[in-house]
Design a protein around this motif. Structure first.
Motif, short mmCIF file in Angstrom:
data_model
loop_
_atom_site.label_atom_id
_atom_site.label_comp_id
_atom_site.label_asym_id
_atom_site.label_seq_id
_atom_site.Cartn_x
_atom_site.Cartn_y
_atom_site.Cartn_z
N VAL A 226 -5.18 1.65 -11.42
CA VAL A 226 -4.66 2.04 -10.10
C VAL A 226 -3.26 1.48 -9.90
CG1 VAL A 226 -4.99 1.77 -7.62
CG2 VAL A 226 -6.96 2.25 -9.09
N ALA A 227 -3.02 0.27 -10.35
CA ALA A 227 -1.68 -0.32 -10.22
C ALA A 227 -0.66 0.49 -11.00
CB ALA A 227 -1.71 -1.76 -10.70
N GLY A 228 -1.06 0.99 -12.16
CA GLY A 228 -0.15 1.82 -12.95
C GLY A 228 0.19 3.10 -12.22
N ILE A 229 -0.80 3.72 -11.57
CA ILE A 229 -0.55 4.94 -10.80
C ILE A 229 0.36 4.63 -9.62
CG2 ILE A 229 -1.65 6.75 -9.42
CD1 ILE A 229 -4.19 6.30 -11.15
N TRP A 230 0.08 3.53 -8.94
CA TRP A 230 0.89 3.13 -7.78
C TRP A 230 2.35 2.90 -8.18
CZ3 TRP A 230 0.20 2.80 -2.62
CH2 TRP A 230 1.07 2.01 -1.88
N ASP A 231 2.56 2.21 -9.28
CA ASP A 231 3.92 1.92 -9.73
C ASP A 231 4.66 3.17 -10.19
OD1 ASP A 231 3.55 -0.76 -9.18
OD2 ASP A 231 3.02 -1.29 -11.25
N SER A 232 3.91 4.20 -10.59
CA SER A 232 4.56 5.43 -11.06
C SER A 232 5.08 6.30 -9.92
CB SER A 232 3.57 6.25 -11.90
OG SER A 232 2.54 6.79 -11.09
N LEU A 233 4.66 6.00 -8.69
CA LEU A 233 5.13 6.78 -7.55
C LEU A 233 6.58 6.45 -7.25
CD1 LEU A 233 2.09 6.39 -5.10
CD2 LEU A 233 2.58 8.31 -6.65
N PRO A 234 7.38 7.43 -6.86
CA PRO A 234 8.76 7.15 -6.43
C PRO A 234 8.73 6.21 -5.23
CG PRO A 234 8.43 9.50 -6.79
CD PRO A 234 7.07 8.87 -6.85
N GLU B 71 10.19 6.15 -2.39
CA GLU B 71 10.10 6.76 -1.07
C GLU B 71 8.68 7.29 -0.81
OE1 GLU B 71 11.76 9.74 -4.05
OE2 GLU B 71 12.09 7.64 -3.48
N GLN B 72 8.01 7.76 -1.87
CA GLN B 72 6.62 8.23 -1.70
C GLN B 72 5.66 7.06 -1.52
OE1 GLN B 72 5.06 10.48 -5.02
NE2 GLN B 72 3.49 11.48 -3.78
N ARG B 73 5.95 5.95 -2.21
CA ARG B 73 5.09 4.78 -2.13
C ARG B 73 5.07 4.19 -0.72
NH1 ARG B 73 7.14 0.56 -6.02
NH2 ARG B 73 7.24 2.41 -7.36
N SER C 114 0.47 9.68 3.89
CA SER C 114 0.52 11.11 3.55
C SER C 114 0.19 11.36 2.08
CB SER C 114 1.90 11.68 3.88
OG SER C 114 2.92 10.96 3.19
N THR C 115 0.17 10.29 1.29
CA THR C 115 -0.21 10.35 -0.12
C THR C 115 -1.33 9.35 -0.36
OG1 THR C 115 2.02 10.97 -0.83
CG2 THR C 115 0.55 10.05 -2.51
N LEU C 116 -2.35 9.77 -1.09
CA LEU C 116 -3.51 8.91 -1.31
C LEU C 116 -3.87 8.85 -2.79
CD1 LEU C 116 -5.85 10.09 1.59
CD2 LEU C 116 -4.72 7.85 1.42
N ILE C 117 -4.09 7.65 -3.29
CA ILE C 117 -4.76 7.46 -4.58
C ILE C 117 -6.24 7.39 -4.24
CG2 ILE C 117 -5.08 5.96 -6.57
CD1 ILE C 117 -2.21 4.97 -6.16
N VAL C 118 -7.00 8.36 -4.73
CA VAL C 118 -8.41 8.53 -4.34
C VAL C 118 -9.32 8.08 -5.48
CG1 VAL C 118 -10.17 10.19 -3.65
CG2 VAL C 118 -7.84 10.38 -2.74
#
Length: 433
Positions: A312-320, A322-324, A370-374
């Motif tokens: 999950v941390a890897g997915i979170w860090d991959s977000l731009p 501004e999206q994060r 507005s963006t969710l890691i589910v």
């Protein structure tokens, strides 16, 4: 965590201490009931090597401490009946109050205690000021919990209704009585607790404790409760049973007595060793760990949380960036929530959003993401609940263990917000588990 940090040893230390105290108090009960060395040892071993106490000693959860309070209550009742000193009602009330703070099945035990008072000569204690002082103390200790329940619409009642319906529907409540012989108690200890129950009924001074077993066990059986719910009533039966057997063996020859006592303890320990291997992974690798993982489903569910959080941390860090800023992590169960909240802080992850049990009352962030890691949803459920879902990662574990996280919902998704407006979505996102 405030004492030991992220340490499994530190976390489980309190569970180990609680169960060690249970073993000690069981031996103490045998001594109070007139048992000598063998009775005290036999009763203590019977508890120490029974499956349920073994399991409770490996898990930091409310049932571990609930077990301790039940055993302490039995000890206080024995002291009350033996000394005929009603001041022991204060200790009894304190233990009951703390027990209610821990787990609400204490109500079944209290019912047994009340019935025991009413149906035995111990009823005379009801007329003393100390009995009512004990009742008042129990109420005061449990009062904060009651007030919290009132303020939160008795969410625990809804939780218990849901869990009971689930357990009955999935067959988890089946086999109540067989589990009394192999789960709540070491199978070899069955004669011990059976003799203990009979001995309590035959003893006019301590008959109350027999009702403290019969009433909660009967209620749980008739209401289709799970077999382990009654597990904490057995230590007092072990204690009385060991004393009764020891008294009976006093009439046989010394050689026969020592032979029978030694043989029984060997059988008790042998059976306990088997259950220990089923429940506890005694080695970090090899056949003992494999055997425990194969037979202990709860142990399998402890595997893979570090890998989940790292993914999950890897997915979170991959977000731009501004999206994060407008993103969040939404999870489906309390295990995922605990993993992200506790382990995720090292990765800079936000507190997860979760609707399980009382976590639902914590709500969602303002403004809502507005963006969710589910996490914890199947593809079908994710698409039906959230917008624009994409596969983002796979949840597994390095040991290849099949558990809920790796088998039932292994995929992690990156989605937009819920299809319903957040307030409407949240009304329907309350889960129990």
């Amino acid at each position: 965590m405030g004492i030991f940090g992220l340490s499994m040893v530190g976390l489980r230390l309190f569970a180990v201490i609680a169960q060690a105290f249970v073993i000690f108090v069981t031996g103490l009960m045998a001594w109070e009931l007139g048992g000598k060395r063998w009775a005290q040892i036999a009763a203590a071993i019977a508890v120490a090597l029974s499956p349920l106490p073994l399991f409770e000693g490996t898990e930091f959860q409310y049932t571990t401490f609930d077990y301790l309070w039940w055993v302490l209550i039995a000890y206080f009742v024995i002291r009350l009946l033996k000394s005929e000193d009603p001041r022991w009602c204060l200790a009894l009330g304190a233990a009951i109050g703390i027990g209610f703070e821990t787990k609400y099945t204490m109500a079944f035990y209290v019912t047994g205690i009340v019935v025991g008072f009413l149906l035995t000569k111990a009823r005379r204690i009801l007329a003393t000021k100390w009995f009512w002082a004990g009742v008042g103390l129990a109420f005061l200790i449990a009062l904060p919990n009651l007030l919290w329940q009132i303020r939160h619409d008795f969410i625990s009642l809804h939780f218990l209704q849901h869990i009971h319906k689930r357990d009955v529907g999935e067959g988890r409540a089946a086999g109540f009585w067989p589990q009394q012989f192999w789960l709540c108690a070491n199978a070899v200890a069955a004669p011990l607790w059976t003799v203990g129950l009979i001995a309590f009924f035959r003893n006019s001074r301590y008959r109350m404790l027999a009702w403290m077993y019969v009433v909660p066990a009967a209620i749980l059986w008739l209401s289709k409760g799970r077999g382990y719910y009654s597990g904490a009533v057995y230590p007092m039966l072990f204690a009385m049973g060991a004393v009764a057997v020891e008294h009976w063996l006093a009439h046989v020859t010394p050689v026969s007595r020592k032979s029978i006592q030694a043989a029984y303890l060997v059988a008790l320990i042998g059976c306990g060793a088997y259950f220990s291997a089923v429940i506890i992974p005694f080695a970090s690798s090899g056949p003992l760990r494999t055997y425990a993982l194969k037979n202990n489903g709860d142990l399998r569910e402890e595997i893979g949380w570090n890998e989940l959080v790292k993914t999950v941390a890897g997915i979170w860090d991959s977000l731009p960036p501004e999206q994060r800023q407008s993103a969040g992590i939404l999870v489906a169960n309390y295990g995922e929530r605990g993993a992200i909240e506790i382990l995720g802080s090292a990765y800079g992850l936000p507190v997860p959003i979760n609707g399980t049990n009382s976590a639902w009352y914590r709500g969602y962030p303002t403004p809502p993401p507005s963006t969710l890691i589910v996490i914890g949803f199947s593809r079908e459920d994710a698409d039906a609940t959230f917008s624009s879902c994409q596969f983002a990662g796979h949840n597994g574990n390095s040991l290849g263990v099949k558990n809920e996280e790796s088998s039932d919902h292994p995929d992690i998704f990156l989605c937009g917000g819920p299809r319903l407006p957040w307030p409407e979505f949240w009304k329907h996102f309350q889960w129990f588990g």
